[in-house]
Design an enzyme around this catalytic site. Structure first.
Site, PDB file in Angstrom:
ATOM      1  N   ASP A  27       0.792  -1.225   0.000  1.00  0.00           N
ATOM      2  CA  ASP A  27       0.000   0.000   0.000  1.00  0.00           C
ATOM      3  C   ASP A  27       0.831   1.284   0.000  1.00  0.00           C
ATOM      4  O   ASP A  27       1.739   1.444   0.817  1.00  0.00           O
ATOM      5  CB  ASP A  27      -0.885   0.063   1.246  1.00  0.00           C
ATOM      6  CG  ASP A  27      -1.739  -1.164   1.437  1.00  0.00           C
ATOM      7  OD1 ASP A  27      -1.689  -2.081   0.605  1.00  0.00           O
ATOM      8  OD2 ASP A  27      -2.468  -1.204   2.444  1.00  0.00           O
ATOM      9  N   ASP A 155      -5.598   2.130   9.016  1.00  0.00           N
ATOM     10  CA  ASP A 155      -5.453   2.891   7.768  1.00  0.00           C
ATOM     11  C   ASP A 155      -5.977   4.319   7.862  1.00  0.00           C
ATOM     12  O   ASP A 155      -6.815   4.747   7.060  1.00  0.00           O
ATOM     13  CB  ASP A 155      -6.135   2.159   6.610  1.00  0.00           C
ATOM     14  CG  ASP A 155      -5.665   0.730   6.439  1.00  0.00           C
ATOM     15  OD1 ASP A 155      -4.609   0.391   6.985  1.00  0.00           O
ATOM     16  OD2 ASP A 155      -6.360  -0.049   5.766  1.00  0.00           O
ATOM     17  N   GLU A 209     -10.536  -1.417   3.591  1.00  0.00           N
ATOM     18  CA  GLU A 209      -9.226  -0.892   3.947  1.00  0.00           C
ATOM     19  C   GLU A 209      -8.979   0.435   3.228  1.00  0.00           C
ATOM     20  O   GLU A 209      -9.656   0.792   2.279  1.00  0.00           O
ATOM     21  CB  GLU A 209      -8.113  -1.887   3.565  1.00  0.00           C
ATOM     22  CG  GLU A 209      -8.167  -3.199   4.343  1.00  0.00           C
ATOM     23  CD  GLU A 209      -6.984  -4.103   4.073  1.00  0.00           C
ATOM     24  OE1 GLU A 209      -6.426  -4.631   5.044  1.00  0.00           O
ATOM     25  OE2 GLU A 209      -6.626  -4.283   2.890  1.00  0.00           O
TER      26      GLU A 209
END
Length: 502
Positions: A27, A155, A209
């Site tokens: 990510d 997150d 997410e």
């Protein structure tokens, strides 16, 4: 830009996309433009090229195209892994981590606490600060600053809200397995007050997410400001595995209200194609946008991989690239607001690299035709097609004759598809050889595609950026043909232009 010349051991290293030198990444985190530099932080395993030892890697760019890798920014330790998050420029030094004359950058990240920690098994939000422009970081002694006692709270994307409700920091995070976005506010980044939740809604086939929340003018009209909430999920994408979706609505400083929700609660599998997806391909995940991008541009980058096979893709010593940076806007299409996406940064091919290939109007009829002079391994392809009687028509990129990655349109079905069953290496995971589809309708009777082909990927921007598809491919270095094809009838190539990068 990563290394321009592939070696035998590094056949698939991209030329247009960022990849770490010799480690794993996933990510994107902490995207911010600061002091004239774009900073890309990311989930990184500094010790291996598979997931683990999660820390924040770091790269910078002056232009979103050429990237320089730096040492690990925020490292895991015996107490915590450093999961995803965001960075803000605390220009008024609300946190007290800097000074009035030298305000800090502040990273807000998820601490995934290990067994030796007092918070073992929990995920909570923590801070780190930098006073040298983002190159070295100090963890806050009072971490974590927000703990819900949850194992799936992660997150955080932090933004500065300035509106009718006041001026303060807003955190957008997720309770991943509850399919909920949770919102908090703070005046100093250390003390957080609960605001509201959003969800479950639309796609809930996997954990939620990496959310983001930002305003965009509708149709370029600043008087019609809308708020966009993005949330990624894994699995549950439109073509299986990882994906990202978005909602358009309003945010009043406390609550996000969606005007584009199709299904409340858990998703209806039959309506998966009606949801608004950031990308319809298999390999565009964890997309988030830059803070403080110049000229109020909204710029986004995603991880170009899919958790179904992420640890198995055949790259070495690095594993996983990022997508191209994209500039996104909001436009009314068929009566509803939709994100429009275009590649950002100057991706014009150097004049010293080969001659461009140009083709004007060609009719093809039930055949595959390799285009002499259009071969290449890293290309931008601009193409306009008009359907005739063919059931399917399109291009084959990174090809060996008729074998390669097929990018096709089926007018009767209203679909754009990528067929990577003969794209090259596909044997590393059973789900990789696939035919993936996206909805597409002609504009003025034609279809327009801009395609970026790299050594391990294709990114398609169709119909002026209304529909995008991003997928990994792993062709042999010698597979450089470009072909056009039609099946079951005729189609017209109105124009085709190819720029070569390397």
């Amino acid at each position: 830009m990563t290394a321009a010349t592939a070696t035998t051991a590094d056949t698939f290293r991209p030329a247009l996309h960022y990849a770490a030198r010799n480690t794993w990444l996933n990510d994107p985190n902490g995207l911010i433009f600061h002091d004239g530099v774009y900073h890309l932080y990311y989930q990184n395993n500094p010790l291996d090229n598979v997931w683990g030892n999660m820390s924040w890697g770091h790269a910078t760019s002056p232009d979103l195209v050429s990237w320089t890798e730096h040492p690990v920014a925020i490292a895991c330790d015996e107490q915590e892994d450093i999961f995803s998050g965001s960075i803000v420029f605390d220009r008024d030094n609300t946190s007290g981590f800097g000074t009035e004359s030298a305000p800090p950058l502040v990273a807000v990240y998820t601490s995934a606490f290990k067994s030796g920690s007092a918070h073992a098994g929990l995920q909570a939000q923590s801070l780190a600060s930098s006073c040298d422009g983002g190159y070295t970081w100090t963890k806050h002694n009072g971490n974590p600053v927000l703990n819900r006692g949850s194992a799936e709270f992660r997150d955080p994307k932090v933004i500065r809200y300035d509106g009718g409700a006041g001026s303060y920091w807003v955190m957008v995070a997720v309770e991943a397995t509850d399919f909920q976005v949770v919102l908090y506010r703070s005046d100093d980044l250390k003390n957080w007050e609960f605001l509201s939740t959003f969800g479950p809604a639309n796609a809930t086939g996997g954990v939620w997410e990496c959310p983001d929340l930002f305003p965009l003018p509708l149709d370029g009209d600043s008087e019609q400001l809308k708020w966009v909430l993005t949330v990624n999920l894994n699995p549950g994408g439109p073509n299986s595995g990882s994906a990202g979706q978005y909602f358009v609505g309003d945010f009043d400083g406390t609550t996000f209200t969606s005007a584009t929700t199709v299904t409340e609660g858990l998703q209806d599998p039959a309506r998966l194609g009606e949801y608004q997806w950031l990308d319809w391909g298999r390999d565009y995940y964890a997309a988030v946008s830059f803070s403080d991008a110049p000229n109020d541009r909204r710029l986004m980058i995603a991880w170009m991989n899919n958790w179904e096979y992420a640890n198995q893709i055949p790259t070495s010593p690095w594993r996983s690239p990022m997508s191209l940076a994209r500039e996104i806007s909001l436009r009314t299409v068929d009566g509803r607001p939709r994100l429009i996406q275009k590649a950002a940064g100057d991706l014009s091919a150097p004049s010293s690299i080969g001659r461009p290939f140009t083709l004007e109007r060609m009719e093809i009829s039930d055949c595959t035709r390799v285009l002499d002079g259009a071969e290449g391994s890293v290309q931008r392809i601009d193409l306009t097609l008009t359907p005739g009687s063919a059931e399917e028509f399109g291009l084959i990129v990174r090809a060996n004759g008729a074998h390669g990655t097929r990018i096709g349109i089926r007018p009767a079905q209203g679909t754009l598809h990528i067929d990577r069953r003969t794209s090259g290496r596909t044997d590393f995971h059973e789900t990789f050889p696939s035919i993936d589809t996206a909805p597409i309708q002609p504009i003025g009777g034609s279809y327009q595609l801009t395609i970026y082909v790299d050594r391990c990927s294709v990114e398609i921007f169709s119909q002026d950026g209304q529909v995008t598809m991003t997928e990994l491919i792993f062709p042999a270095p010698t597979n450089t043909d470009l072909a056009v094809y039609a099946i079951g009838g005729t189609a017209i190539i109105n124009s085709l232009h190819v720029d070569q990068y390397v």
